[in-house]
Design an enzyme around this catalytic site. Structure first.
Site, short mmCIF file in Angstrom:
data_model
loop_
_atom_site.label_atom_id
_atom_site.label_comp_id
_atom_site.label_asym_id
_atom_site.label_seq_id
_atom_site.Cartn_x
_atom_site.Cartn_y
_atom_site.Cartn_z
N ALA A 136 46.48 48.58 34.81
CA ALA A 136 45.61 47.64 35.50
C ALA A 136 46.19 46.24 35.37
O ALA A 136 46.69 45.87 34.30
CB ALA A 136 44.19 47.68 34.93
N ALA A 138 44.98 42.29 36.21
CA ALA A 138 43.90 41.41 36.63
C ALA A 138 44.38 39.97 36.68
O ALA A 138 45.56 39.69 36.50
CB ALA A 138 42.71 41.57 35.69
N GLN A 142 46.86 41.99 31.86
CA GLN A 142 47.08 43.35 32.33
C GLN A 142 47.07 44.29 31.14
O GLN A 142 47.25 43.87 29.99
CB GLN A 142 48.39 43.46 33.11
CG GLN A 142 49.67 43.23 32.34
CD GLN A 142 50.88 43.22 33.26
OE1 GLN A 142 50.83 42.76 34.40
NE2 GLN A 142 52.01 43.70 32.76
N VAL A 143 46.86 45.58 31.42
CA VAL A 143 46.67 46.57 30.36
C VAL A 143 47.73 47.65 30.44
O VAL A 143 48.03 48.17 31.52
CB VAL A 143 45.27 47.20 30.47
CG1 VAL A 143 45.07 48.24 29.37
CG2 VAL A 143 44.18 46.13 30.38
N ASP A 308 29.97 41.31 32.67
CA ASP A 308 30.86 41.76 33.75
C ASP A 308 30.75 43.28 33.87
O ASP A 308 31.75 44.00 33.86
CB ASP A 308 32.30 41.34 33.45
CG ASP A 308 33.16 41.30 34.70
OD1 ASP A 308 32.59 41.31 35.81
OD2 ASP A 308 34.40 41.24 34.58
#
Length: 538
Positions: A136, A138, A142-143, A308
């Site tokens: 992912a 963003a 990021q991951v 969120d």
């Protein structure tokens, strides 16, 4: 002056980008804009000549596209504006609510460099495996998936010091390079723009745009330090320890630093994959209720909530437990605000609109010169259409629009501490509805709200609070007596010095000192007696 010039250039680039996406309609709302702004509104579309047309898209979609093109700061701004239906309209707010942090990933080399610098060890010493491709990416981080190997004691009779290794799957979140500088530049611009908007659009003062930017700044500041996110995850894990419906990934503190955070990997299905959840045999109706209950527990019970809670940040495990990730944006509510929210919500749930109105006045949210009866009528106009209906028949977004219109009529200022709550409530509603279109938000909420009110606002709770306050006073009492004694001694010493020059006998000052001493002593004794009596009675 240089800052103003720099902001002007940056603003010109921003407005040009808005022009390319045909999203300049925001400038049309400035009723008292200066002449040069109006001229700019006419000229800027010329810069978009030759750009792809976005006319087929809705206004909100065009604005969301422009904000995404402008980068991470503007994506966050769009998310903040997504709860301001009163400012932009419901349709635009909904489109901004769909704005997701989807950006191209930064190179693996940069990720590796950040990990090694932050953890002060080579990557292959920290992780036994590390996926180069992120799962992912963003706006802020990021991951990457990775695996770690830990040594754990495994003593035997022959070797008491023996150890064995355990391999665990983890997820590693890494901040984007130079993300802090990018945000600071744009935040300065946001403050400048909000100041101009409030200056040229007097109605915007009630909306407190500058305060909204301040909240955004505080949120971003916390998100820039992943240790703060890790601490938030750990705190929420403690709050829900042993909960059968909700859990939080475990933080690996040995592999966490300011720009790197490591946590246990989630073995579950994202709530964004509805079909996959159904195929796995999960009860969608029960899952939708869990989302609502977990949200209310966070808000009312803990005063600390995940702000969120969209589908991508929620997972369902094989045993049906809801798991949340991404704790960069969190909301807090003090006890007094929670009491207000609970009583107001419960009043709406049971149709007691008079009490709902009174709570608003007691909290100071409605100016005292306004009519309580008229505001009660306004509360009824909001509550009656939603009671007993499922989410697919009502919209919290539309409800918020009506609520905001009511706040304008009654001169109520925006409450910044409630902005994140409003945003999260709308998001939680959307998630619950996607699981079960017929879910009744209020029906699910009723038992949770009622139980919390009984525990925190019933007679026993009030008595316990009085005792708690009394014990707090008793703890402060020795210090208060000491300070009072010092003050009286000082006054007596000064009077004694005056006595050497005059003969006051039983003069006014001495009588005042004696009266003051007896007054302080009497009040103190009375307060102690009252609290002790209360403690005994309850």
């Amino acid at each position: 002056m240089f800052r103003g010039f720099h902001n002007s250039l940056r603003l010109l680039f921003v407005v040009r980008t808005l022009a390319r996406f045909d999203a300049l309609f925001l400038l049309d709302t400035l009723e008292k804009a200066p002449l040069h702004v109006k001229l700019l509104r006419l000229i800027l579309p010329l810069f978009a000549i030759g750009a792809p047309s976005h006319q087929h898209l809705r206004k909100g979609e065009r604005l969301a596209g422009a904000l995404q093109a402008l980068g991470p700061s503007f994506i966050k701004l769009g998310q903040a504006l997504s709860v301001r239906s009163d400012l932009l309209g419901e349709e635009i707010a909904q489109d901004l609510g769909n704005l997701r942090d989807k950006l191209p990933p930064f190179p693996y080399e940069k990720a590796k460099e950040t990990v090694e610098r932050e953890l002060e060890r080579p990557l292959n010493e920290v992780f036994v495996s590390f996926d180069e491709k992120p799962i992912a990416a963003a706006s802020i981080a990021q991951v990457h998936y990775a695996e770690v190997e830990d040594s754990i004691p495994a003593p035997t009779e022959e070797n008491p010091d023996a150890v064995c290794t355990e391999r665990r799957k983890v997820a590693v979140k890494i901040l984007r390079p130079d993300i802090e500088e990018a945000f600071q530049t744009d935040l300065r611009l946001f403050f400048w723009i909000s100041g101009l908007a409030e200056r040229f659009q007097p109605n915007f003062k009630r909306l407190r745009l500058t305060k909204i930017v301040e909240i955004l700044e505080q949120s971003v500041e916390l998100e820039m330090d992943l240790r703060m996110e890790a601490a938030a995850a750990a705190e929420m894990a403690e709050n829900f320890e042993g909960d059968p419906e909700f859990s939080v990934p475990e933080i690996d503190w040995q592999r966490t630093a300011k720009r790197v955070m490591t946590q246990s990997r989630i073995d579950g299905i994202s709530l964004s994959n509805r079909d996959e959840i159904i195929e796995a045999g999960h009860d969608m109706q029960a899952l939708s209720a869990v989302v609502i209950r977990v949200f209310l527990k966070q808000v009312l019970r803990d005063g600390f909530f995940h702000a969120d809670m969209h589908h991508g940040n929620l997972f369902i495990t094989d045993d049906g437990k809801l798991v949340a990730v991404d704790f960069g944006i969190m909301g807090r509510m003090d006890r007094q605000t929670r009491l207000f929210m609970a009583e107001m919500l419960f009043a709406f749930l049971v149709g007691d609109y008079r009490r709902a109105a009174e709570v608003h006045f007691e909290a100071g949210y409605v100016p005292p010169h306004k009519s309580l009866d008229a505001f009660t009528q306004a509360c009824r106009s909001i509550g009656e259409p939603i009671l007993g209906k499922s989410v697919d028949e009502i919209s919290l977004g539309r409800l918020l629009v009506q609520l905001f219109q009511t706040t304008e009529t009654f001169e109520m200022e925006t409450q910044p501490q409630l902005l994140l709550l409003q945003k999260t409530m709308v998001t939680a509603e959307g998630v619950a509805q996607s699981m079960n279109a017929k879910v009744n938000f209020w029906e699910v909420a009723h038992p949770t709200v009622e139980e919390w009110m009984l525990e925190n606002m019933g007679p026993e709770a009030k008595a316990a609070q009085i005792v708690k306050d009394g014990l707090g006073f008793l703890n402060k009492l020795p210090d208060l007596v000491t300070k009072t004694d010092r003050l009286l001694t000082l006054i007596e010493e000064r009077e004694s010095q005056k006595d050497q020059k005059t003969d006051p006998a039983d003069g006014p000052m001495q009588r005042e000192v004696s009266a003051g001493f007896y007054l302080v002593t009497g009040v103190t004794a009375g307060a102690v007696l009252m609290y002790l009596l209360t403690a005994v009675l309850h």
